[in-house]
Scaffold this active site. Structure first.
Site, PDB file in Angstrom:
ATOM      1  N   GLU A 119     -39.041 -83.434 -29.136  1.00 47.81           N
ATOM      2  CA  GLU A 119     -38.954 -84.020 -30.474  1.00 47.81           C
ATOM      3  C   GLU A 119     -40.198 -84.873 -30.771  1.00 47.81           C
ATOM      4  OE1 GLU A 119     -35.871 -86.941 -30.871  1.00 47.81           O
ATOM      5  OE2 GLU A 119     -35.777 -86.741 -33.049  1.00 47.81           O
ATOM      6  N   LYS A 196     -33.785 -82.427 -38.995  1.00 46.11           N
ATOM      7  CA  LYS A 196     -32.758 -83.143 -38.229  1.00 46.11           C
ATOM      8  C   LYS A 196     -31.613 -83.510 -39.171  1.00 46.11           C
ATOM      9  CE  LYS A 196     -32.715 -87.146 -35.036  1.00 46.11           C
ATOM     10  NZ  LYS A 196     -33.644 -87.887 -34.147  1.00 46.11           N
ATOM     11  N   CYS A 233     -32.335 -83.518 -31.593  1.00 47.85           N
ATOM     12  CA  CYS A 233     -31.907 -84.768 -30.929  1.00 47.85           C
ATOM     13  C   CYS A 233     -30.460 -85.180 -31.192  1.00 47.85           C
ATOM     14  CB  CYS A 233     -32.881 -85.894 -31.290  1.00 47.85           C
ATOM     15  SG  CYS A 233     -32.736 -87.308 -30.156  1.00 47.85           S
TER      16      CYS A 233
END
Lengths: 384, 384
Positions: A119, A196, A233
């Site tokens: 990430e 995300k 994540c």
């Protein structure tokens, strides 16, 4: 608590357990054993010269009559930041490009078809500081920023799909930031991007200081080597996020992450692996390694004194399969490349055995969830 | 593969790892260490006389100013069938009542407030046979069958909530069968019932020969000791099932199961634990132990010869907490009682730290799922 020096669970078990017990323990912990891949000597030499770990495993599937094996090699990269966080932005980016270039070279030697970096891989994970400059200068256009152009070259050179998670500057929509993964085809073309979907507000990770929840839904990318998706994540904590990528057809879901020992290390082996089981797909969990020090002190909302780091990233990147098997993890403290050969036929084979989609009752859940979010929802609680 | 004689992962690690490494390995595998409960000597004596394992652990929570600790002790029971599967039905039921009565006695000595038995606890897990008689004779009314009356007596005697998973005969709706858990209040009153929402069609476990998917949704039971729900067996593979119990307010979700070594042992530590993490609640995974032989041969759809058993149930019952910690598992091959003291304050504390519900974006998923189930749904796939 395991400090950052303790290398890996697997190494410890192999050192101390008698072979017969080791075999049982491995089976209980990691399911059906993955076969060690035979990788070129030159790859190990380069890894050793470059001071990063190289491991390779293969997941197998049953032979079918009508489909040949659909094997693909994925490469997971975990790394420290090579320069201190207070070095000039351009130098840090350039050093990271060089580091990744070297690791991708080895991945190519190992026959990797799809490579995924960690990430926000072009920068220190500076969101804990809540400062804007210089950190926001690491943001780039997903479509034609220098990092995307760098990855396009890599992709073309190595005939490799590149998943490049960056901090995105969105010039078309008010110059806002996003936490984005750019997917670059092995042709060198930008296939698309994904964002995300869930943003943490946990301790040092209140990233909503910088960017908001993704607005691109759950796209899946059809590559030459299989259908892939990227759950970035904190999205790994949300089973519905994995589910929607899978519903859209993902066979491999990458989970590029940045997470630290004190916060999440005992969840790490559980979540991506559960997602592979629950969704009949492969998942690739990637975490960075090392400690990152920032120029100015910050506090962490935990009653402790101000400090300049937020602990160590514990690496431990791994691949999990739909049959509940998984690879060992990469080291907790070294840069590394994990190569995994996946036979994607395993996804449908396990789907046909376990039937979680067929038995999933999604109509019921769509209805129940739609009810549950209403402000006047009254939970189904039975009282005496 | 670990055979049925291999006792437990924890026992093996404790035997072979040096203390410092053991501590790290335990932390990596099981999170923050659970405190060993000090249980009465008399309880251990009775467990030893009754030939079952007794273990006890406590999960702790931070001190709050306005709420006192909300501690509750749960008891998880795993057991073999005491008589062979071809003994007369009434004798088998009676022997199981006696066995459970003895274990519940010890649970009461250990201060257990809520006890949960394994799936279909009054019978051998005979659904692999696909025969109807005599197995359907094990079915009982949830409201006033002999097993419910037995549990009511237990509940009242020990001031204990009883979760009793049985094969239900539903006389009010065409005499059909269900896989049901009856929840009995510590007052002795039947608080209600809940049904298995997802029915497996896996190998020997095509239980849809006997009963269909539950029609009672996701009820949560408010007991004197906390809000509980029951996710029966195969429902543990479905993250949405756990989620809806949690959305309805469950603080503890029991997962009474019956599952065997070759099928699911490497998934077992993952799924209920992931559910505890993802939903900020406690989960209690219970599996039976032993091998069960049936009078007539049956096949398993796996190309193997007809046989009279379907392998061994591997026990390994455990409790998982919202902070990703968990207890060790009970043995893989012995009857056992696992006592766990939970401080339910931990649920909201972890909820406030990790915020999975706040960041869950359920509106989006309700919408996406409702779309995805439409026959003309076109998955979001990006192509070059």
């Amino acid at each position: 608590m395991a400090g950052p020096k303790w290398e890996s669970l697997e190494q410890c078990l192999e050192k101390h357990l008698p072979p017969a017990d080791l075999c049982v323990v491995k089976h209980l912990l990691y399911g059906k054993e993955t076969r060690k891949l035979s990788l070129p000597n030159r790859a190990f030499e380069l890894a050793s010269e470059g001071d990063f770990e190289l491991q390779g495993y293969a997941f197998e599937a049953a032979k079918e009559q009508l489909r040949g094996p659909r094997t693909v090699r994925v490469g997971l990269v975990q790394n420290k930041i090579p320069l201190p966080a207070d070095a000039p932005v351009a130098k840090q980016v350039s050093a990271l490009h060089r580091r990744i270039e070297a690791i991708a070279e080895v991945a190519a030697l190992c026959g990797v078809n799809i490579i995924c970096f960690q990430e926000a891989w072009t920068m220190p994970f500076a969101f804990c500081t809540r400062e804007k400059l210089p950190w926001t200068e690491f943001a780039e256009s997903a479509e034609d920023g220098p990092t995307t152009r760098f990855c396009q070259k890599l992709a073309k050179k190595h005939d490799m799909v590149v998943v490049s998670p960056i901090l995105e500057r969105d010039g078309e929509h008010g110059d806002v930031l996003w936490n984005t993964a750019v997917v670059i085809s092995n042709s060198g073309k930008v296939l698309g991007k994904t964002r995300k979907n869930h943003i943490p507000r946990v301790g040092d990770f209140n990233e909503s200081t910088y960017y908001m929840e993704g607005n691109l839904g759950h796209p899946v990318f059809q590559t030459q080597f299989g259908r892939i998706a990227v759950n970035i994540c904190y999205g790994r904590h949300h089973p519905l996020n994995w589910l929607m990528y899978s519903v859209n057809g993902a066979e491999i879901i990458f989970n590029p992450s940045a997470t630290i020992g004190t916060l999440s290390e005992s969840m790490w082996p559980i979540e991506a692996r559960n997602a592979a089981i629950a969704n009949h797909c492969f998942t690739c969990a990637i975490n960075r390694v090392g400690e990152e020090y920032f120029p100015n002190e910050f506090t962490s909302g935990d009653g402790k004194k101000a400090h300049q780091d937020f602990g160590y990233f514990y690496g431990s990147s791994y691949v999990a399969a739909p049959d509940s098997s998984r690879t060992p993890g990469l080291s907790r403290n070294r840069d590394g490349l994990l190569v995994a050969e996946l036979n994607l036929n395993l996804c449908r084979q396990v789907n046909d055995v376990w039937n979680f989609k067929m038995t999933g009752r999604y109509e019921m859940y769509a209805r129940e969830l739609a009810e549950a979010v209403k402000p006047n929802y009254s939970p189904n609680i039975v009282k005496e």
